[in-house]
Design a protein around this motif. Sequence first.
Motif, PDB file in Angstrom:
ATOM      1  N   ALA A  32       0.823  -1.210   0.000  1.00 44.86           N
ATOM      2  CA  ALA A  32       0.000   0.000   0.000  1.00 44.86           C
ATOM      3  C   ALA A  32       0.860   1.264   0.000  1.00 44.86           C
ATOM      4  CB  ALA A  32      -0.934  -0.003   1.211  1.00 44.86           C
ATOM      5  N   GLU A  33       1.945   1.241   0.753  1.00 43.95           N
ATOM      6  CA  GLU A  33       2.796   2.423   0.866  1.00 43.95           C
ATOM      7  C   GLU A  33       3.687   2.635  -0.353  1.00 43.95           C
ATOM      8  OE1 GLU A  33       4.961   1.861   4.470  1.00 43.95           O
ATOM      9  OE2 GLU A  33       3.292   2.502   5.763  1.00 43.95           O
ATOM     10  N   ASN A  34       3.902   1.585  -1.135  1.00 43.11           N
ATOM     11  CA  ASN A  34       4.886   1.676  -2.219  1.00 43.11           C
ATOM     12  C   ASN A  34       4.335   1.302  -3.586  1.00 43.11           C
ATOM     13  OD1 ASN A  34       7.552   2.186  -0.650  1.00 43.11           O
ATOM     14  ND2 ASN A  34       6.564   0.506   0.458  1.00 43.11           N
ATOM     15  N   ILE A  35       3.035   1.278  -3.731  1.00 43.79           N
ATOM     16  CA  ILE A  35       2.443   0.882  -5.004  1.00 43.79           C
ATOM     17  C   ILE A  35       2.873   1.819  -6.132  1.00 43.79           C
ATOM     18  CG2 ILE A  35       0.305   2.183  -4.633  1.00 43.79           C
ATOM     19  CD1 ILE A  35      -1.185  -0.197  -5.921  1.00 43.79           C
ATOM     20  N   HIS A  36       3.158   3.071  -5.802  1.00 43.29           N
ATOM     21  CA  HIS A  36       3.578   4.033  -6.828  1.00 43.29           C
ATOM     22  C   HIS A  36       4.945   3.697  -7.413  1.00 43.29           C
ATOM     23  CE1 HIS A  36       5.442   5.485  -3.103  1.00 43.29           C
ATOM     24  NE2 HIS A  36       6.365   6.040  -3.864  1.00 43.29           N
ATOM     25  N   ARG A  37       5.731   2.899  -6.717  1.00 43.12           N
ATOM     26  CA  ARG A  37       7.066   2.529  -7.203  1.00 43.12           C
ATOM     27  C   ARG A  37       7.015   1.409  -8.240  1.00 43.12           C
ATOM     28  NH1 ARG A  37      10.615   4.753  -3.333  1.00 43.12           N
ATOM     29  NH2 ARG A  37       9.601   5.158  -1.322  1.00 43.12           N
TER      30      ARG A  37
END
Length: 238
Positions: free
Chosen positions: A99-104
């Motif tokens: 959830a915290e790093n889906i943008h990566r």
Amino acid sequence: MAFLFGRSKARSNQELTRSTKDLILKLIAEDKPSQKVSDHYDPSELDWADDGQIEEEVARNLGQMKVILQGTPELDVSPDQVFQLVNLLVTEDLLRVLAENIHRLPFESRKDTQTIISNVLRYKQPGEDQPIALQYIITTRPEVIIALCNGYDRRESAMPCGGILKEALKHDAVTALILYDEPSLHGQPLDLGSIDTDQPASGQGVFWKFFDWIDKSLFEVSTDAFDTFRVGRSHILR
């Protein structure tokens, strides 16, 4: 742990979850090489590899998880495998990391992550009233929901995070987590049972960010944020 990039052998659920978490931590470390990437990992302790290799390996892992959770036209799901994977995603804290790093993640991996988390949040054991992962998030890891909301900070993560949130907001407790979220000085998770509804809101919680996301974001982000806000609002007013 050394990773064998490009291997096609199917991994166990435990290998999948641990490998995926470690690989995402590598991506974080490469973005911020001078900072710790978690309480238990330091960039100096992680094996290094090219970003493209890491992303390919993460994509393979996520693709395999998606198949385990929802099957394919040619492959039925195994209830035992689904149960094991859901529990590992919870116990390995991979839901929060995703959830915290889906943008990566690359585009297809973001879509797979949306499918994985949505399936996990729907999964209920026979005889249970509430999905086991959702119960864990509400009581222990509300940061997962807050991280999904903060996905609207970035165009890359807005749509997949919004898709997961619309599914999660079918549960009143998730709506309450967002509505009553407040910054915590000690990093303690929100305890829904201890909320004082007579206490005025500070305006610093994640709920209030929706107004900026709706008003100031790119059109597609703004539209999706408004749709998510409307889903949550419908649960408050019903």
